[in-house]
Write an enzyme that holds these catalytic residues in place. Structure first.
Site, PDB file in Angstrom:
ATOM      1  N   LYS A 222      33.835  35.734  35.509  1.00  0.00           N
ATOM      2  CA  LYS A 222      35.003  35.322  35.465  1.00  0.00           C
ATOM      3  C   LYS A 222      35.200  33.819  35.813  1.00  0.00           C
ATOM      4  O   LYS A 222      35.820  33.051  35.007  1.00  0.00           O
ATOM      5  CB  LYS A 222      35.958  35.813  36.441  1.00  0.00           C
ATOM      6  CG  LYS A 222      36.138  37.535  36.069  1.00  0.00           C
ATOM      7  CD  LYS A 222      37.427  38.061  36.731  1.00  0.00           C
ATOM      8  CE  LYS A 222      37.593  39.625  36.457  1.00  0.00           C
ATOM      9  NZ  LYS A 222      38.355  40.257  37.291  1.00  0.00           N
TER      10      LYS A 222
ATOM     11  N   ASP B  53      44.662  39.690  35.282  1.00  0.00           N
ATOM     12  CA  ASP B  53      44.972  40.798  36.493  1.00  0.00           C
ATOM     13  C   ASP B  53      46.205  40.777  37.303  1.00  0.00           C
ATOM     14  O   ASP B  53      46.251  41.584  37.821  1.00  0.00           O
ATOM     15  CB  ASP B  53      43.588  39.913  37.502  1.00  0.00           C
ATOM     16  CG  ASP B  53      42.463  40.667  36.954  1.00  0.00           C
ATOM     17  OD1 ASP B  53      42.265  41.515  36.169  1.00  0.00           O
ATOM     18  OD2 ASP B  53      41.292  39.861  37.447  1.00  0.00           O
TER      19      ASP B  53
HETATM   20  P1  NAP Z   1      34.262  38.910  43.587  1.00  0.00           P
HETATM   21  O1  NAP Z   1      34.351  37.839  43.010  1.00  0.00           O
HETATM   22  O2  NAP Z   1      32.410  39.303  43.923  1.00  0.00           O
HETATM   23  O3  NAP Z   1      34.554  39.021  45.316  1.00  0.00           O
HETATM   24  C1  NAP Z   1      34.078  39.925  46.167  1.00  0.00           C
HETATM   25  C2  NAP Z   1      35.060  39.740  47.290  1.00  0.00           C
HETATM   26  O4  NAP Z   1      34.901  41.302  48.378  1.00  0.00           O
HETATM   27  C3  NAP Z   1      34.939  38.565  48.113  1.00  0.00           C
HETATM   28  O5  NAP Z   1      36.063  38.159  48.635  1.00  0.00           O
HETATM   29  C4  NAP Z   1      34.002  39.009  49.227  1.00  0.00           C
HETATM   30  O6  NAP Z   1      33.750  38.183  50.420  1.00  0.00           O
HETATM   31  C5  NAP Z   1      34.555  40.252  49.596  1.00  0.00           C
HETATM   32  N1  NAP Z   1      33.534  41.323  50.128  1.00  0.00           N
HETATM   33  C6  NAP Z   1      32.146  41.934  49.461  1.00  0.00           C
HETATM   34  N2  NAP Z   1      31.647  42.660  50.340  1.00  0.00           N
HETATM   35  C7  NAP Z   1      32.436  42.681  51.730  1.00  0.00           C
HETATM   36  C8  NAP Z   1      32.205  43.483  52.829  1.00  0.00           C
HETATM   37  N3  NAP Z   1      31.148  44.238  53.052  1.00  0.00           N
HETATM   38  N4  NAP Z   1      33.141  43.471  53.559  1.00  0.00           N
HETATM   39  C9  NAP Z   1      34.328  42.279  53.676  1.00  0.00           C
HETATM   40  N5  NAP Z   1      34.346  41.660  52.328  1.00  0.00           N
HETATM   41  C10 NAP Z   1      33.409  41.888  51.382  1.00  0.00           C
HETATM   42  O7  NAP Z   1      34.943  40.349  43.193  1.00  0.00           O
HETATM   43  P2  NAP Z   1      36.039  40.538  42.626  1.00  0.00           P
HETATM   44  O8  NAP Z   1      36.254  40.061  41.105  1.00  0.00           O
HETATM   45  O9  NAP Z   1      36.852  39.653  43.472  1.00  0.00           O
HETATM   46  O10 NAP Z   1      36.284  41.867  42.695  1.00  0.00           O
HETATM   47  C11 NAP Z   1      36.696  42.767  43.749  1.00  0.00           C
HETATM   48  C12 NAP Z   1      36.834  44.101  43.512  1.00  0.00           C
HETATM   49  O11 NAP Z   1      37.972  44.185  42.894  1.00  0.00           O
HETATM   50  C13 NAP Z   1      35.556  44.703  42.755  1.00  0.00           C
HETATM   51  O12 NAP Z   1      35.019  45.773  43.398  1.00  0.00           O
HETATM   52  C14 NAP Z   1      36.424  45.123  41.334  1.00  0.00           C
HETATM   53  O13 NAP Z   1      35.902  46.054  40.640  1.00  0.00           O
HETATM   54  C15 NAP Z   1      37.818  45.023  41.669  1.00  0.00           C
HETATM   55  N6  NAP Z   1      38.697  44.722  40.520  1.00  0.00           N
HETATM   56  C16 NAP Z   1      39.589  45.716  40.178  1.00  0.00           C
HETATM   57  C17 NAP Z   1      40.379  45.346  39.009  1.00  0.00           C
HETATM   58  C18 NAP Z   1      41.265  46.392  38.294  1.00  0.00           C
HETATM   59  O14 NAP Z   1      41.821  45.909  37.276  1.00  0.00           O
HETATM   60  N7  NAP Z   1      41.643  47.298  39.033  1.00  0.00           N
HETATM   61  C19 NAP Z   1      40.168  43.990  38.391  1.00  0.00           C
HETATM   62  C20 NAP Z   1      39.343  43.233  38.958  1.00  0.00           C
HETATM   63  C21 NAP Z   1      38.644  43.414  40.225  1.00  0.00           C
HETATM   64  P3  NAP Z   1      33.016  36.958  50.694  1.00  0.00           P
HETATM   65  O15 NAP Z   1      33.950  35.750  49.975  1.00  0.00           O
HETATM   66  O16 NAP Z   1      32.901  36.949  52.100  1.00  0.00           O
HETATM   67  O17 NAP Z   1      31.745  37.092  49.786  1.00  0.00           O
END
Ligand code: NAP
Length: 282
Positions: free
Chosen positions: A67, A103
């Site tokens: 993204k 989103d």
């Molecule tokens: P991303 O950019 O990789 O960010 C991941 C986030 O999760 C960061 O804030 C990270 O913290 C945190 N994190 C990862 N492992 C963790 C842990 N063990 N404990 C606490 N925090 C943790 O991913 P993203 O695009 O934001 O997506 C996040 C989630 O939302 C994904 O699982 C995705 O499938 C979901 N999502 C759903 C939709 C939907 O339409 N429903 C849309 C978009 C995303 P750090 O910064 O410390 O690494």
């Protein structure tokens, strides 16, 4: 004439629901849709996107981990994409890509239209500061919430997200370990990928919950289990996963490309009926 081409790019991408969702929207609206899933490594993403455009690609969704790279590759962007610093929807304009982020609008629509929440005047806790959190934060503020508190495992990323919102006093960051000092919230949103990890439980102070609290996980399927289990144990009034947001953000993308906002209820019901636990996150 063959249909214009659309795709979702990510890694991994094999289990993405987006091709199924866009095919169903097209069928319901009488629009021929050629939408595929394309796997690309971060190193190969830019070239894969150009090859797609050369082959007739006019629109694309972008999911993990591309993204922010997609944002950088766009010649122009919507203001909501600009504020999020991340792009999940691409539209070909001439010889260049125009970027949007659907989103946040998808989440707000799911919360308000499907679940009947009134966001105005609410205190909201946003857990996470990755691409998804950056996408939903501006839309929540624009929906009229009272205050947005952002907590992230890596606190600097929460600070950066809050700074990017440009609303000091209304958007604030907090240390995850100090959430107990933040009072209670009417809405708690899990935008972390923590549930995708080793299955460890979600632990948050019960003091975050009041009699109105709704808990929302942007994840769905197995990745949503730990947070939703915490929400139930904490006696949140409502809790639900991100399947509705997934369908609504796709509908926003569909509208950008085809000029029609598709009806979403049947697609949502079909995905839900397939058993959310079998649906793997995009
Ligand atoms: P991303 O950019 O990789 O960010 C991941 C986030 O999760 C960061 O804030 C990270 O913290 C945190 N994190 C990862 N492992 C963790 C842990 N063990 N404990 C606490 N925090 C943790 O991913 P993203 O695009 O934001 O997506 C996040 C989630 O939302 C994904 O699982 C995705 O499938 C979901 N999502 C759903 C939709 C939907 O339409 N429903 C849309 C978009 C995303 P750090 O910064 O410390 O690494």
């Amino acid at each position: 004439m063959s249909a214009a081409r659309y795709a979702v790019f990510g890694q991994p991408i094999a289990h993405s629901q987006s091709p199924r969702i866009h095919a169903a929207f097209g069928e319901a609206e009488g629009i021929a849709v050629d939408y595929r899933a394309i796997e690309a490594t971060p190193a190969a993403f830019a070239a894969a996107l150009e090859a797609f455009a050369a082959d007739g690609g006019v629109g694309a969704n972008v999911t993990l981990p591309h993204k922010e790279a997609a944002f950088a590759l766009c010649a122009t962007r919507t203001s909501r994409a600009q504020r999020a610093g991340a792009v999940n929807t691409l539209l070909r304009k001439g010889q260049a890509w125009h970027g949007d982020n659907t989103d946040g609008a998808g989440l707000v629509r799911d919360l308000t239209a499907r679940h009947g929440l009134d966001l105005r005047g609410r205190r909201v806790l946003l857990l996470g500061a990755g691409g998804a959190a950056r996408g939903v934060a501006p839309a929540l503020l624009d929906a009229g919430i009272l205050e947005l508190v952002v907590a992230n495992r890596t606190p600097e990323r929460a600070d950066a997200l809050v700074d990017a919102m440009g609303e000091p006093g209304r958007a604030l960051s907090a240390y995850w370990d100090a959430l107990r000092e933040q009072g209670d919230f009417e809405l708690i949103i899990n935008a972390t990928a923590a549930g995708r990890g080793d299955g460890a439980g979600f632990s948050l102070p019960l003091s975050l919950v009041n009699s109105l609290t709704t808990a929302v996980d942007l994840n769905y399927g197995e990745a949503a289990i730990p947070f939703l289990a915490w929400a139930r144990a904490a006696a949140c009034r409502n809790s639900f996963d991100g399947l509705g947001m997934l369908v609504e953000q796709a509908a926003e993308s569909f509208q950008q490309w085809h000029g029609v906002r598709p009806r979403t209820d049947d697609v949502y019901a079909a995905l839900r009926a397939r058993d959310a636990l079998l649906v793997t996150a995009d």
